[in-house]
Scaffold this active site. Structure first.
Site, mmCIF file in Angstrom:
data_model
loop_
_atom_site.group_PDB
_atom_site.id
_atom_site.type_symbol
_atom_site.label_atom_id
_atom_site.label_comp_id
_atom_site.label_asym_id
_atom_site.label_seq_id
_atom_site.Cartn_x
_atom_site.Cartn_y
_atom_site.Cartn_z
ATOM 1 N N TYR A 213 -1.656 0.876 10.604
ATOM 2 C CA TYR A 213 -1.625 0.364 9.234
ATOM 3 C C TYR A 213 -0.303 0.728 8.574
ATOM 4 O O TYR A 213 0.296 -0.090 7.863
ATOM 5 C CB TYR A 213 -2.811 0.924 8.456
ATOM 6 C CG TYR A 213 -3.028 0.302 7.101
ATOM 7 C CD1 TYR A 213 -3.109 -1.081 6.948
ATOM 8 C CD2 TYR A 213 -3.183 1.093 5.968
ATOM 9 C CE1 TYR A 213 -3.319 -1.662 5.705
ATOM 10 C CE2 TYR A 213 -3.402 0.524 4.721
ATOM 11 C CZ TYR A 213 -3.466 -0.854 4.590
ATOM 12 O OH TYR A 213 -3.670 -1.417 3.354
ATOM 13 N N SER B 48 0.850 -1.186 0.000
ATOM 14 C CA SER B 48 0.000 0.000 0.000
ATOM 15 C C SER B 48 0.882 1.230 0.000
ATOM 16 O O SER B 48 2.030 1.191 0.477
ATOM 17 C CB SER B 48 -0.890 0.008 1.253
ATOM 18 O OG SER B 48 -1.550 1.249 1.407
#
Length: 257
Positions: free
Chosen positions: A156, A143
């Protein structure tokens, strides 16, 4: 044909795809199957995998990639079915958007288990098979959260930074075994579950994409994954960052009224 040659032929264009029950993982299974790949679709939700298998002809493989027993059973089943030459690690996710001062330990632990340890465990299990086939490929979906930190994203960020680092190390370690290691790092992708699972509320999830003209779709990312793993094996797209045009960076997202 030699036994080794026969094995390589059987494994050619054969992939394990994790996170296959929804979103980018499901779209990747569909894209690869449409291109003639043999696909072992891996996720925890067996009912969704069975429907995907019925729709596409993929092999449904219910498994939790953070569970050692499930991974061992998966490896055994794939081996008996002829093996693979490509591992596509899509499984992952986010929970919460708390700042570090308010961090929920359970959320951080879940994100690390799924994004980092799960990727490590399944990769570790299949590396001998990928080495043996002679032209193996590992693709990790990370990501842009693993490239730049942002407020409210620390948990995250930490998990995806770790997965990004692990992917780089794997590429260095396995180059001498002719294993191609690819990283695909998407930015804003509108999927049915990612923001909802992260925020726990549909209204909050909808706000993530509010006003954004044409965010990426699961199919957009799946097309890039398919392209990367389908190139001649000597071509390695080490790192691919994908964003919608409206997202110039993690810090600049154009929203229209």
């Amino acid at each position: 044909m030699s036994e080794s040659g026969a094995n390589n032929t059987a494994r050619s264009k054969a992939a394990v795809v994790t996170g296959a029950s929804s979103g980018i993982g499901e779209a990747t299974v569909r894209a690869l199957r449409a291109d003639g790949w043999r696909v072992f679709a891996v996720a925890r939700r067996a009912d969704r995998l069975e429907k995907l298998a019925a729709d596409t002809g993929a092999v449904a493989c219910p498994a939790d990639i953070s569970d050692d027993g499930d991974i061992a059973a998966l490896l055994e089943g794939v081996t008996e079915a002829g093996g693979i030459d490509t591992l596509v690690n899509i499984a992952g996710g986010a929970r919460g958007s708390d700042r570090v001062a308010d961090a929920v330990t359970e959320d951080w632990d879940w994100m690390y288990q799924v994004n980092v340890l799960g990727t490590m465990k399944i990769t570790r299990a299949f590396l001998p098979m990928l080495r043996d086939c002679g032209e193996g490929t590992v693709l990790n979906l990370t990501s842009t959260a693993g490239l730049a930190a942002y407020e409210g994203g620390a948990g995250y960020n930490a998990a995806k930074f770790a997965q990004h680092a692990m992917t780089g190390a794997l590429r260095l370690e396995e180059a001498e075994n002719n294993i191609r290691v690819i990283e695909v790092a998407p930015g804003l992708v509108r999927t049915p579950e990612f923001a909802l699972n992260r925020l726990g509320d549909q209204e909050a999830a909808d706000k993530v994409y509010a006003g954004v003209e044409k965010p990426l779709t699961s199919e957009d990312v799946a097309d890039v994954v398919k392209y990367a793993v389908s190139l001649p094996h000597h071509v390695n797209l080490d790192h691919i960052t994908i964003r919608p045009v409206a997202q110039a960076s993690n810090y600049k997202l154009i929203r229209k009224a």
